[in-house]
Design a protein around this motif. Sequence first.
Motif: not given
Lengths: 340, 156
Positions: A295-308, B108-119
């Motif tokens: 949910c945090f960090g650069l990894e999802p960005l790199v992952g998205y580029i790879a996905a595209k 809770q903020g961190k879990v909310s970030v995960a929930s935002v990604g899920m939504l």
Amino acid sequence: MKERKESPRPGSDTRYTYAVGRIKALEARLISPAEMERLLEEETLAGAFRALGEFSDYAETIAAEKKGPEEILEEQLARAYDAVSEFSLGSNAIQTLRLKYDFHNLKVLLKARLLGAEPDGFSKIGFLSLEEFNRLLAEGTVGGEVDRFAAEAILTALSEVDDGDSLERIEVVLDKSYYRLFLNNLSVNPFLEEYARRTIDLINLRTFWRVQLMDWPEERLAESLLHGGTIQKAFFTANVATPIADFSPKLTDDAYRRILREAKNAYQTKGDLSVLDKLTDDFLVEFLRRAKYYCFGLEPLVGYIAAKENEVMQLRVILHGKEKALLADSLREVLRRSYA
Amino acid sequence: MELGLVLAIAGIISVITISGIGSAIGVGLAGQAAAGVISEDPEKFGKMIPIIALPGTQGFYGFVMGFLVINKLNLLGAAKSIPIQQGWQLFAITFVVSFVQCISAIHQGKVSVASVGMLAKRPEEMGKAMVLPVFVEIYAILGLGAFFLLFQAIEV
């Protein structure tokens, strides 16, 4: 560009929280395996185009102008890079991923110059346009409004190319220069560093096998291998005469053993070496899929580029396949595993 | 001012401030992630609001706890004089509970970030996206509950 200090813990850098939010929304628009299957089932290129136009990310491009498949795909990839660059806070890791197109373009231009021909296959995805590239090559210094990160990397790579170098030699030198930068800039945390090292491993495995098949001398293998993989270069050179069937069990990584075993079987039965490319690409996509759960960090960005990149590669196979009226089953065989 | 009263006021300030800091961090994280999603898909704004607001409750609980102590000591009128022992008791319960609020708000903020990604990917799963950060909320509520029990037991 100013050096940025990245968090050493994967999935922990909260500076990219906004970016990750956008990435999650963009990931929802990637073409799903079911949609890809629908494209495969279309009888003609026109039909596949019509179906592709129904998917949100491609509808606008297809409807706007009459463009060929390659132009549309290149534009989509360039857009993805533009979007990610916009919110990646100038991360060198993200810029390095795009830089591979500039290195591709540099190869195209140097080869054209060597052969005295017009450049063929110049990509529009890189940082530098053809004019900027020509100016950079002519002047040899970074100037004007050209992207400094790319221009400096290009000039460094150019300084390693000698005047009398052959085409193959140019290719090897530029690949080494790019992947040195790739490893250096992606080594911001253990996850991305492992991705970079495994990418290098798989390129080396492909080189190793091709060198064996072409019966090249050991020196040529040593010269072509990239530095920085988890498998030492010495391991490859020491086994240059070992048949692939005996070499594969010597690898300590189960995944690499499986890839080589399956590729060898496919090569023996069908004489098809491209299976190795497919399996290595699938492995890297599978590795990066883990980034989806950060949910945090650069990894999802790199992952998205790879996905595209993965999506565009799949679409390229399908659209060119439809153009040549290939059957869906034969296209399915060469399609990469989907990130979506 | 007597030391007992000083300690109680220090407790009030700590519970409001520390809980508020936690909530600000938690809401900040969820808000950033939600802004990312909304910039690509503005229609999801409505679904994001409760998720962003959830880590803010701890700051509110902190304010309620602080207000109860203010009320008990009649600080807005003629302040009561309290012995040092009671001052320490009030400081202890407010200060310790403020950390429960702060840490739970950040997580809770961190879990909310995960929930935002899920939504972002599955807008139809609003219920599930809400439930996950609520699990963290339970511990903020338990902290608030523990404060009430101990607060009742302190005679001023």
